[in-house]
Scaffold this motif. Structure first.
Motif, PDB file in Angstrom:
ATOM      1  N   CYS A  88       0.802  -1.227   0.000  1.00  8.61           N
ATOM      2  CA  CYS A  88       0.000   0.000   0.000  1.00  8.61           C
ATOM      3  C   CYS A  88       0.835   1.278   0.000  1.00  8.61           C
ATOM      4  N   ARG A 105      -2.391   7.718   2.445  1.00 11.16           N
ATOM      5  CA  ARG A 105      -1.649   7.438   1.209  1.00 11.16           C
ATOM      6  C   ARG A 105      -1.997   8.540   0.220  1.00 11.16           C
ATOM      7  N   THR A 107      -1.146  10.598  -3.285  1.00 10.13           N
ATOM      8  CA  THR A 107      -0.495  10.385  -4.571  1.00 10.13           C
ATOM      9  C   THR A 107       0.782  11.216  -4.676  1.00 10.13           C
ATOM     10  N   GLN A 110       3.517   9.370  -2.936  1.00  7.39           N
ATOM     11  CA  GLN A 110       4.014   8.235  -3.710  1.00  7.39           C
ATOM     12  C   GLN A 110       4.959   8.742  -4.802  1.00  7.39           C
ATOM     13  N   LYS A 143      -4.335   2.368  -8.209  1.00  4.85           N
ATOM     14  CA  LYS A 143      -5.139   2.817  -7.076  1.00  4.85           C
ATOM     15  C   LYS A 143      -5.405   4.317  -7.043  1.00  4.85           C
ATOM     16  N   CYS A 144      -4.582   5.125  -7.680  1.00  7.50           N
ATOM     17  CA  CYS A 144      -4.593   6.566  -7.431  1.00  7.50           C
ATOM     18  C   CYS A 144      -5.077   7.392  -8.611  1.00  7.50           C
ATOM     19  N   PHE A 154      -5.902   9.225   0.007  1.00 11.16           N
ATOM     20  CA  PHE A 154      -6.559   7.951   0.280  1.00 11.16           C
ATOM     21  C   PHE A 154      -6.182   7.465   1.670  1.00 11.16           C
ATOM     22  N   LYS A 156      -5.331   3.879   3.987  1.00 15.41           N
ATOM     23  CA  LYS A 156      -4.416   2.772   3.712  1.00 15.41           C
ATOM     24  C   LYS A 156      -5.034   1.744   2.770  1.00 15.41           C
ATOM     25  N   ASN A 157      -6.366   1.672   2.740  1.00 15.72           N
ATOM     26  CA  ASN A 157      -7.056   0.743   1.850  1.00 15.72           C
ATOM     27  C   ASN A 157      -7.490   1.394   0.541  1.00 15.72           C
ATOM     28  N   PHE A 158      -6.986   2.584   0.288  1.00 14.96           N
ATOM     29  CA  PHE A 158      -7.230   3.353  -0.927  1.00 14.96           C
ATOM     30  C   PHE A 158      -8.694   3.713  -1.128  1.00 14.96           C
ATOM     31  N   ARG A 159      -9.321   4.064  -0.016  1.00 15.63           N
ATOM     32  CA  ARG A 159     -10.613   4.741  -0.075  1.00 15.63           C
ATOM     33  C   ARG A 159     -10.331   6.232  -0.054  1.00 15.63           C
TER      34      ARG A 159
END
Length: 395
Positions: A88, A105, A107, A110, A143-144, A154, A156-159
């Motif tokens: 993740c 998380r 973007t 990342q 995911k992003c 997001f 950690k579960n990309f919600r």
């Protein structure tokens, strides 16, 4: 000027950031306040750690001093053990001793991890490091983003979460120019260092798509500027002209196009993009270069005349880039004047300090930290590398 910038890099910026190394808990200390009081138990931001990793890796690549690689190794170890999760991505921040503090998380975050790992791979040559950068690339792409482009924050579960970390000026943005710009920056370097032809093509395709998005949706041709905050449909949410981001984008976008080379962009789009970057350099020179230095931004037609450390740095690189494209001496003159201003006003002469965060139009520094999650060696360090490389044959 080049000798002064070289000295600033080698004798001031590098030693300062070396002094922030935390040998007890790992990584680098996260807060040095304006009074130069070091808080060894302050949280450690992942963006700061990524930028420090990038800085020492780039410094090693440029200067060849093995001690610089050791500092990059130190930042990488902390990132890998305390901030980076293979499934993740990288979190927003950790405690001083490496426990996750904010698991958001983002973007943007990342992107900086990809950027840092790509540069570190150039420095160390270890395949596992490139693999980690590519894992984050695939994570971002899966995911992003949606069909329209990159999203922001997001869990950690990309919600999806509200994008409060990269929204300012009273708006809450679904998309931002800033995140798009730094995805562009990260993918440019990842494309450069990736050797596998199939993977390189994947990265190149996404990079070229993003360039088209910036050209068609983020850049306003009538105003000759990028818009900053958007809803999901790229409707601008505020009348904001970010001078610093535009001059930064002017050279990062050129770098992306040059790095991609042939075969990715339609020739007509490429021509538009190259015109766009030069127009941004010219437009910021007209509106933001005042009394030899570069002001911050303009909201609803009102200038913010604050001079900020990263804005001066990016303006120097942006104008150096415009000079090498056009050979117009006004751009070279701008680099010189901003450097003279920076020497006198932005660089903190106190022992144990680095650069002020910002000063007012009279040159008085704000009492903001010298180091904190956003205050880093990435902008001013990169300025030194880029100016030395771009102008070494000119001066």
């Amino acid at each position: 000027m080049l000798q002064e910038i070289n000295t600033e890099l080698r004798e001031h910026i590098i030693p300062f950031w070396k002094s922030l190394r935390d040998d007890e808990n790992g990584g680098f200390y996260g807060l040095l306040d304006y009074e130069l009081s070091l808080d060894k138990k302050a949280p450690k931001g992942a963006i700061l750690n990524s930028r420090i990793l990038w800085f020492f890796a780039r410094a090693f690549v440029e200067l060849g001093d093995k001690t610089l690689l050791e500092y990059a190794d130190h930042a990488y170890k902390f990132m890998k053990t305390s901030m980076l999760d293979k499934k993740c991505g990288i979190c927003w921040s950790v405690t001083y001793d490496g426990q996750v503090l904010d698991s958001t998380r983002h973007t943007y975050n990342q992107a900086f991890a990809i950027y840092a790992l790509s540069e570190y791979y150039k420095a160390c040559g270890r395949t596992e490091v490139l693999d980690e950068a590519l894992d984050l690339f695939y994570l971002v792409e899966e995911k992003c983003r949606d069909d329209g482009g990159y999203l922001e924050a997001f869990d950690k579960n990309f919600r999806l979460l509200p994008n409060d970390k990269l929204s300012e000026n009273g708006v809450l943005a679904d998309r931002t120019m800033n995140t798009a710009l730094h995805i562009l920056e990260a993918y440019t370097l990842l494309f450069e260092v990736t050797g596998d032809a199939a993977i390189k093509k994947q990265v190149g395709n996404r990079l070229s798509e993003l360039l088209v998005t910036i050209n068609n949706k983020i850049y306003d041709r009538d105003k000759k500027r990028q818009e900053v905050f958007f809803d999901l449909e790229y409707n601008s949410l505020i009348d904001l002209y970010s001078y610093g981001h535009d001059i930064e984008a002017s050279w990062l976008i050129d770098l992306a196009v040059n790095t991609l080379g042939e075969g990715y962009l339609d020739k007509g789009i490429e021509k538009q993009i190259r015109e766009m970057t030069l127009d941004m350099a010219r437009n910021t020179m007209e509106h933001a270069l005042i009394d030899g230095s570069f002001i911050n931004e303009c909201e609803n037609g009102v200038n913010d005349t604050t001079r900020i450390w990263w804005v001066q740095s990016e303006a120097m690189v942006g104008f150096a880039n415009a000079y090498t494209k056009t050979r117009e001496l006004q751009f070279l003159s701008a680099v010189r004047s901003i450097w003279e201003y920076t020497k006198e006003n932005m660089i903190d002469k106190r022992e144990g300090s680095e650069w002020f965060w910002q000063v007012d139009e009279k040159g008085n520094p704000a009492t903001k930290p010298i180091v904190e999650p956003w205050k880093c060696p990435y902008h001013n360090g990169r300025m030194c590398f880029e100016i030395i490389e771009r102008l070494k044959k000119e001066l």
